[in-house]
Design an enzyme around this catalytic site. Structure first.
Site, PDB file in Angstrom:
ATOM      1  N   TYR A 150      -5.992   4.594   3.512  1.00 36.99           N
ATOM      2  CA  TYR A 150      -4.516   4.980   2.772  1.00 36.99           C
ATOM      3  C   TYR A 150      -4.049   5.818   4.108  1.00 36.99           C
ATOM      4  CZ  TYR A 150      -2.492   8.293   0.122  1.00 36.99           C
ATOM      5  OH  TYR A 150      -1.593   8.702  -0.584  1.00 36.99           O
ATOM      6  N   THR A 169      -1.307  17.541  -5.152  1.00 38.53           N
ATOM      7  CA  THR A 169      -0.173  17.688  -6.469  1.00 38.53           C
ATOM      8  C   THR A 169      -1.004  16.844  -7.728  1.00 38.53           C
ATOM      9  OG1 THR A 169       1.370  16.858  -5.421  1.00 38.53           O
ATOM     10  CG2 THR A 169       1.538  16.895  -7.809  1.00 38.53           C
ATOM     11  N   ASP A 195       4.673  -6.458  -7.924  1.00 33.87           N
ATOM     12  CA  ASP A 195       3.272  -6.452  -6.553  1.00 33.87           C
ATOM     13  C   ASP A 195       5.285  -6.785  -5.507  1.00 33.87           C
ATOM     14  OD1 ASP A 195       2.235  -5.837  -4.495  1.00 33.87           O
ATOM     15  OD2 ASP A 195       0.605  -7.758  -5.833  1.00 33.87           O
ATOM     16  N   TYR A 209      13.638   1.385  10.985  1.00 36.64           N
ATOM     17  CA  TYR A 209      14.973   1.178  10.442  1.00 36.64           C
ATOM     18  C   TYR A 209      15.623   1.877  10.212  1.00 36.64           C
ATOM     19  CZ  TYR A 209      13.266  -2.926   8.211  1.00 36.64           C
ATOM     20  OH  TYR A 209      12.411  -4.388   7.327  1.00 36.64           O
ATOM     21  N   THR A 219      -2.677   0.848 -10.654  1.00 37.84           N
ATOM     22  CA  THR A 219      -3.084   2.397 -10.982  1.00 37.84           C
ATOM     23  C   THR A 219      -2.368   2.957 -11.509  1.00 37.84           C
ATOM     24  OG1 THR A 219      -2.359   3.124  -8.849  1.00 37.84           O
ATOM     25  CG2 THR A 219      -4.547   2.070  -8.739  1.00 37.84           C
TER      26      THR A 219
END
Length: 329
Positions: free
Chosen positions: A155, A185, A63, A169, A42
């Site tokens: 999403y 935004t 990727d 983590y 995108t």
């Protein structure tokens, strides 16, 4: 707050996207070296074309869902800013599996890289983790109201998982991490075809087409100009905060009000018409930015009229649509 080094090497993942390209530009202006990684699903090289001649800037098409052994040598980053993901409903509904993989595998791989180099890791999450909120305005302590199997879930849940992984983590491996929850935004370099409210309205107004409002138009949004969003993101990066921290504009507007403001600025005579609303479209969206104000010293500075004026001028000056580069996964 913990000051970041004046000449850091920063890896910006998703750096050829709308917000990511502005982050790369700002970092270069501040004297940092930037490696921009993007799959161009995108994003577009056009967004960073003006940076390519800078010796401190490197673009790598990659990727991030691929295993780390298949990545090229990216050098030794001091920080990793992860902005990778399709972000508009049109894109993530077109690329549902890729969106989930980017949020899961992509986040894990970038976290692993950050841990390997002892780099600070910043995850750009989203206000969509709050879903259709039952709390208003939304504070970082709110857990959300998300439909895990709806059309927006790829999403929403990808970002919720990415946040959980980032914190795992941090807790287990001591990774230096931060989570930014970015609200709507807008600004220059948005794609004309990305399907979101403001580029749709601007494109329609400039072409003389009716402005199409999904649903009643009474649903609310808080929209933040991209320069302010980038300032907030980088303030979090420079700090010692883990977060999550809301980055957005607390001025709540209806979708109909945004459409009318764009009509006024463009001086179009195009009417505003209603089209069917989207499934699971949030009814209200507005951040509580107390944490950002008090702990980062950040709040938006660009008002709606000025931000839209700049954005409309950019769209009007563009000689051709800014579109994504197609790629087969």
């Amino acid at each position: 707050m913990v000051a970041r080094g004046e000449r850091e090497h920063v890896l910006v993942v998703g750096g050829a996207g709308f917000i990511g390209s502005h982050v790369c530009q700002r970092l270069l202006r501040s004297g940092h070296r930037v490696t921009c990684v993007d799959s161009l699903v995108t994003g577009s090289v056009t967004n960073v074309a003006s940076l390519l001649d800078d010796a401190r800037f490197r673009f790598v098409e990659l990727d991030v869902t691929l295993p780390l052994p298949r990545w090229p040598d990216l050098g030794t980053p001091d920080s990793v800013l992860n902005l990778a993901s399709p972000a508009s409903p049109k894109d993530y509904q077109r690329l549902p599996i890729e969106t989930l993989r980017t949020g899961s595998r992509g986040t894990e791989h970038t976290l692993e890289l950050a841990v390997r180099h002892g780099a600070r890791f910043v995850l750009t999450s989203t206000s969509e983790v709050y879903g259709d909120p039952l709390e208003h305005p939304q504070r970082e302590t709110y857990w959300g109201n998300v439909n895990p199997i709806g059309p927006r879930s790829v999403y929403d849940e990808a970002k919720r998982y990415a946040e959980a992984l980032t914190m795992a983590y941090h807790r287990e491996l001591g990774a230096d991490v931060a989570i930014a929850r970015v609200f709507n935004t807008y600004g220059p370099r948005m794609r004309t075809d990305d399907g979101r409210m403001i580029p749709n309205f601007i494109t329609q107004a400039l072409s003389g087409a009716p402005l199409t409002v999904a649903g009643s138009g009474t649903q609310t949004r808080s929209v933040c100009y991209v320069d302010d969003t980038v300032t907030g993101l980088l303030a979090l990066w420079r700090s010692g905060l883990t977060g999550p921290v809301n980055i957005g504009n607390p001025h709540e507007l209806t979708v109909g009000q945004v459409a009318e403001e764009i009509r006024r600025i463009t001086r179009t005579t195009s009417p505003v018409i209603s089209i069917p609303g989207a499934v699971d479209d949030p009814r209200r969206r507005c951040p509580d930015i107390t944490v950002a104000r008090t702990q980062l010293g950040w709040s938006p500075e660009v008002g709606l009229h000025e931000g839209l004026r700049r954005t409309i001028a950019w769209f009007a000056a563009s000689t051709e649509p800014v579109s994504h580069t197609s790629r087969t996964s």
